[in-house]
Design a protein around this motif. Structure first.
Motif, PDB file in Angstrom:
ATOM      1  N   ALA A  59      23.156   2.861   0.564  1.00 20.83           N
ATOM      2  CA  ALA A  59      22.151   1.630   0.768  1.00 20.83           C
ATOM      3  C   ALA A  59      20.689   2.401   0.453  1.00 20.83           C
ATOM      4  O   ALA A  59      20.041   1.713  -0.041  1.00 20.83           O
ATOM      5  N   LEU A  60      20.693   3.834   0.771  1.00 19.76           N
ATOM      6  CA  LEU A  60      19.266   4.310   0.258  1.00 19.76           C
ATOM      7  C   LEU A  60      19.358   4.181  -1.230  1.00 19.76           C
ATOM      8  O   LEU A  60      18.168   4.048  -1.919  1.00 19.76           O
ATOM      9  N   VAL A  61      20.404   4.632  -1.945  1.00 21.77           N
ATOM     10  CA  VAL A  61      20.375   4.877  -3.427  1.00 21.77           C
ATOM     11  C   VAL A  61      20.099   3.516  -3.830  1.00 21.77           C
ATOM     12  O   VAL A  61      19.294   3.103  -4.986  1.00 21.77           O
ATOM     13  N   SER A  62      20.628   2.498  -3.570  1.00 21.54           N
ATOM     14  CA  SER A  62      20.489   1.084  -3.952  1.00 21.54           C
ATOM     15  C   SER A  62      19.201   0.579  -3.765  1.00 21.54           C
ATOM     16  O   SER A  62      18.460  -0.161  -4.723  1.00 21.54           O
ATOM     17  N   SER A  63      18.569   0.755  -2.618  1.00 21.80           N
ATOM     18  CA  SER A  63      17.210   0.474  -2.348  1.00 21.80           C
ATOM     19  C   SER A  63      16.355   0.967  -3.514  1.00 21.80           C
ATOM     20  O   SER A  63      15.268   0.203  -3.877  1.00 21.80           O
ATOM     21  N   GLY A  64      16.559   2.287  -3.673  1.00 22.01           N
ATOM     22  CA  GLY A  64      15.654   3.076  -4.658  1.00 22.01           C
ATOM     23  C   GLY A  64      15.794   2.427  -6.056  1.00 22.01           C
ATOM     24  O   GLY A  64      15.070   2.292  -6.779  1.00 22.01           O
ATOM     25  N   LEU A  65      17.126   2.298  -6.404  1.00 26.77           N
ATOM     26  CA  LEU A  65      17.269   1.699  -7.611  1.00 26.77           C
ATOM     27  C   LEU A  65      16.926   0.193  -7.987  1.00 26.77           C
ATOM     28  O   LEU A  65      16.430  -0.140  -9.005  1.00 26.77           O
ATOM     29  N   ALA A  66      17.121  -0.611  -6.874  1.00 23.41           N
ATOM     30  CA  ALA A  66      16.539  -1.786  -6.699  1.00 23.41           C
ATOM     31  C   ALA A  66      15.195  -2.082  -6.872  1.00 23.41           C
ATOM     32  O   ALA A  66      14.488  -2.852  -7.701  1.00 23.41           O
ATOM     33  N   THR A  67      14.343  -1.198  -6.188  1.00 21.00           N
ATOM     34  CA  THR A  67      12.909  -1.115  -6.248  1.00 21.00           C
ATOM     35  C   THR A  67      12.364  -0.708  -7.778  1.00 21.00           C
ATOM     36  O   THR A  67      11.604  -1.380  -8.321  1.00 21.00           O
ATOM     37  N   LEU A  68      13.114   0.284  -8.457  1.00 24.52           N
ATOM     38  CA  LEU A  68      12.644   0.834  -9.823  1.00 24.52           C
ATOM     39  C   LEU A  68      13.236  -0.458 -10.882  1.00 24.52           C
ATOM     40  O   LEU A  68      12.246  -0.649 -11.423  1.00 24.52           O
ATOM     41  N   GLY A 312       2.525  -3.771   4.711  1.00 20.50           N
ATOM     42  CA  GLY A 312       1.802  -3.299   5.810  1.00 20.50           C
ATOM     43  C   GLY A 312       0.915  -2.012   5.428  1.00 20.50           C
ATOM     44  O   GLY A 312      -0.262  -1.774   5.598  1.00 20.50           O
ATOM     45  N   VAL A 313       1.633  -1.212   4.877  1.00 26.58           N
ATOM     46  CA  VAL A 313       1.278   0.132   4.122  1.00 26.58           C
ATOM     47  C   VAL A 313       0.290  -0.125   3.333  1.00 26.58           C
ATOM     48  O   VAL A 313      -0.719   0.551   3.283  1.00 26.58           O
ATOM     49  N   LEU A 314       0.485  -1.043   2.425  1.00 22.89           N
ATOM     50  CA  LEU A 314      -0.579  -1.291   1.233  1.00 22.89           C
ATOM     51  C   LEU A 314      -1.843  -1.720   2.054  1.00 22.89           C
ATOM     52  O   LEU A 314      -2.906  -1.375   1.571  1.00 22.89           O
ATOM     53  N   ALA A 315      -1.732  -2.550   3.041  1.00 26.50           N
ATOM     54  CA  ALA A 315      -3.063  -3.294   3.586  1.00 26.50           C
ATOM     55  C   ALA A 315      -3.802  -2.046   4.352  1.00 26.50           C
ATOM     56  O   ALA A 315      -5.104  -2.170   4.431  1.00 26.50           O
ATOM     57  N   ILE A 316      -3.249  -1.073   4.928  1.00 25.65           N
ATOM     58  CA  ILE A 316      -3.729  -0.030   5.726  1.00 25.65           C
ATOM     59  C   ILE A 316      -4.181   0.868   4.873  1.00 25.65           C
ATOM     60  O   ILE A 316      -5.610   1.370   4.714  1.00 25.65           O
ATOM     61  N   THR A 317      -3.634   1.313   3.770  1.00 22.34           N
ATOM     62  CA  THR A 317      -4.090   2.410   2.994  1.00 22.34           C
ATOM     63  C   THR A 317      -4.925   1.980   1.918  1.00 22.34           C
ATOM     64  O   THR A 317      -5.599   2.861   1.438  1.00 22.34           O
ATOM     65  N   ARG A 318      -4.821   0.876   1.494  1.00 23.85           N
ATOM     66  CA  ARG A 318      -5.513   0.180   0.169  1.00 23.85           C
ATOM     67  C   ARG A 318      -5.054   0.991  -0.849  1.00 23.85           C
ATOM     68  O   ARG A 318      -5.700   1.170  -2.126  1.00 23.85           O
ATOM     69  N   VAL A 319      -3.868   1.565  -0.915  1.00 24.67           N
ATOM     70  CA  VAL A 319      -3.132   2.208  -2.189  1.00 24.67           C
ATOM     71  C   VAL A 319      -2.253   1.252  -2.856  1.00 24.67           C
ATOM     72  O   VAL A 319      -1.040   0.964  -2.291  1.00 24.67           O
ATOM     73  N   PHE A 320      -2.519   0.571  -3.970  1.00 29.19           N
ATOM     74  CA  PHE A 320      -1.801  -0.565  -4.520  1.00 29.19           C
ATOM     75  C   PHE A 320      -0.948   0.144  -5.519  1.00 29.19           C
ATOM     76  O   PHE A 320      -0.212  -0.777  -6.414  1.00 29.19           O
ATOM     77  N   SER A 321      -0.841   1.420  -5.864  1.00 23.98           N
ATOM     78  CA  SER A 321      -0.304   2.077  -7.285  1.00 23.98           C
ATOM     79  C   SER A 321       1.219   1.579  -6.941  1.00 23.98           C
ATOM     80  O   SER A 321       1.853   1.804  -6.126  1.00 23.98           O
ATOM     81  N   VAL A 322       1.813   1.146  -8.210  1.00 26.09           N
ATOM     82  CA  VAL A 322       3.309   0.906  -8.363  1.00 26.09           C
ATOM     83  C   VAL A 322       3.908   2.416  -8.764  1.00 26.09           C
ATOM     84  O   VAL A 322       4.974   2.430  -8.270  1.00 26.09           O
ATOM     85  N   PHE A 323       3.148   3.288  -9.148  1.00 19.21           N
ATOM     86  CA  PHE A 323       3.714   4.550  -9.163  1.00 19.21           C
ATOM     87  C   PHE A 323       3.744   5.234  -7.698  1.00 19.21           C
ATOM     88  O   PHE A 323       4.921   6.189  -7.684  1.00 19.21           O
ATOM     89  N   VAL A 324       3.125   5.015  -6.774  1.00 21.30           N
ATOM     90  CA  VAL A 324       3.241   5.488  -5.443  1.00 21.30           C
ATOM     91  C   VAL A 324       4.864   4.598  -4.861  1.00 21.30           C
ATOM     92  O   VAL A 324       5.470   5.380  -4.383  1.00 21.30           O
ATOM     93  N   ILE A 325       4.955   3.329  -5.147  1.00 22.01           N
ATOM     94  CA  ILE A 325       6.055   2.755  -4.865  1.00 22.01           C
ATOM     95  C   ILE A 325       7.328   3.213  -5.385  1.00 22.01           C
ATOM     96  O   ILE A 325       8.384   3.436  -4.891  1.00 22.01           O
ATOM     97  N   GLY A 326       7.255   3.547  -7.081  1.00 23.57           N
ATOM     98  CA  GLY A 326       8.197   4.330  -7.547  1.00 23.57           C
ATOM     99  C   GLY A 326       8.610   5.692  -7.073  1.00 23.57           C
ATOM    100  O   GLY A 326       9.960   6.036  -7.142  1.00 23.57           O
TER     101      GLY A 326
END
Length: 449
Positions: A59-68, A312-326
């Motif tokens: 599930a963790l691997v599929s979550s990461g691959l799906a996000t990428l 919610g994390v995006l709203a609090i930190t104001r860090v919208f970078s897709v590189f952070v999500i990646g």
């Protein structure tokens, strides 16, 4: 003058960001910020495979691959993280009774195809057709069914000893402690800690259960630090077989999760200050989500969906970078290949997961109720009252439409189909685009891309 004003507004939206969508953070920031997103999704993402008896590492691997894959399909323009979907818990459990986890993977793939088909139609025809099929009066009650349909599962996990399947006050105490910690964290913690009450609740419940001798750490000690999870590859681990029963159970659920996906995109657009429905386009976002679902089906993971916790994390930190999500996605994949992490997740006692599930499944049901309230659904209108009532009773009651020994539609899937059917045939359906605008925020012209 009007043009300059719009430009200033857009500049103001983006300058509020600590890191904008395409900004690359420094290495130390990158690691820290990515871990925040990982922790935000971790509790819910590992809970789903725990409930449906799938490998949490997969599930963790599929979550990461799906996000990428999602970031790739959306051209790196939407900072969204994909984690395990709660909407598919009951359908997966139902499908597994028909053909085991292999059948669940086939069903997940078929659900992914629904995403692809909807994305194609939205690209060519816009959104209005979807509103006609799945208005709030249908989607809201179905979401309530998703939550309340799992209530019995949550309570049994909380109360019963999993070894004897009998009531245990000791186990229920652990569940109530876990639930209490999760509620307190959700109510009183601020900032980033206010976004991860599930994870904190699971950790606190785990430690409490450990102190009462309910945790078996033998498998954690024996597990390797690096170890491949239990993947399930089609035509390697099993031979896929199509079944109409699987299709009719899994595919209707995708229409509900697509409606939720659109809601997440609207919220995300407001947080970031950009209209993601127009650029890169809602069709790309839905397609990316669907490809993520299909990736999970290829390796043995549960279906995924965009996560409100990470918004919610995006709203609090104001860090919208897709590189952070990646970065969070890559870290999740690494965690999935850690035998120690997978064994530790598997060692979490059932009442701990039952405790957080009581709150989570209730929140899911409440979000359906909130959709009805936010869209001002009038239950003084007999049409709305009939549609919602029939969906709730058939869905929660577990109604089954049996065609043959191998073909049936049951539970939430049947409730969804009945709701769509009633909405289309009952007189008084609102054809005005104002209802579409209320739910999705798009106009009569409804630009597709």
């Amino acid at each position: 003058m009007g043009k300059n004003k719009n430009e200033n507004t857009n500049q103001q939206d983006t300058t509020q960001a600590v890191l904008d969508v395409r900004d690359v953070p420094k290495l130390h920031q990158w690691i820290t910020l990515s871990l925040q997103h990982l922790f935000a999704m971790f509790g819910a993402t590992v809970l789903v495979p725990f409930l449906v008896k799938l490998d949490p590492g997969v599930a963790l691997v599929s979550s990461g691959l799906a996000t990428l894959a999602y970031l790739l399909v959306t051209k790196g323009q939407i900072p969204a993280y994909l984690g395990s979907s709660f909407a598919f818990i009951s359908p997966i459990i139902a499908v597994k009774t028909l053909g085991g986890p292999e059948a669940a993977m086939v069903g997940s793939f078929l659900a992914g195809l629904v995403y692809g088909a909807v994305a194609l139609i939205i690209k060519t025809s816009g959104l209005k057709w979807l509103m006609r099929i799945m208005p709030p009066v249908v989607v809201g009650p179905v979401i309530i069914v998703i939550g309340l349909g799992l209530a019995n599962t949550a309570v049994k996990m909380a109360m019963n000893n999993p070894h004897t399947n009998e009531y245990s006050l000791s186990y229920f105490t652990v569940a109530l402690f876990t639930l209490a910690v999760t509620i307190v964290c959700s109510m009183y913690l601020k900032g980033i800690f206010g976004i991860i009450p599930i994870l904190i609740g699971i950790i606190a419940g785990y430690l409490f259960a450990l102190s009462r001798g309910m945790v078996d750490l033998s498998k954690v000690k024996q597990a390797s630090l690096i170890d491949a999870p239990d993947f399930m590859f089609p035509f390697v681990s099993y031979t896929p077989h199509f079944s109409w029963s699987i299709a009719l159970i899994m595919m209707p659920v995708a229409t509900v999760t697509i409606a939720e996906h659109i809601g997440h995109q609207l919220v995300l657009s407001k947080v970031v200050g950009r209209n993601f429905l127009e650029k890169p386009g809602l069709h790309r976002s839905i397609l990316g989500d669907g490809i993520g679902v299909m990736i999970g089906s290829f390796i043995g993971g549960p279906p995924v969906t965009t996560y409100g916790e990470n918004i919610g994390v995006l709203a609090i930190t104001r860090v919208f970078s897709v590189f952070v999500i990646g970065g969070a996605a890559v870290t999740a994949i690494c965690f999935g290949f850690s035998g120690k992490v997978t064994a530790l997740i598997s060692s979490v006692p059932t009442p701990v997961m039952g405790g957080v599930s009581i709150l989570l499944f209730g929140i899911i049901a409440s979000s359906g109720l909130r959709m009805l309230i936010d869209n001002q659904i009038d239950f003084g209108n007999k049409r709305n009252l009939i549609i919602a009532s029939v969906i709730l009773v058939t869905g929660i009651g577990g109604a089954v439409l049996q065609f043959t020994e191998t073909m049936q539609v049951a539970g939430m899937a049947l409730a969804t189909l009945i709701g769509v059917f009633l909405n289309l045939i009952l007189p008084g359906r609102d054809e005005d685009s104002e209802l579409l605008n209320k739910m999705f925020g798009v106009s009569e012209k409804d630009p597709a891309a």
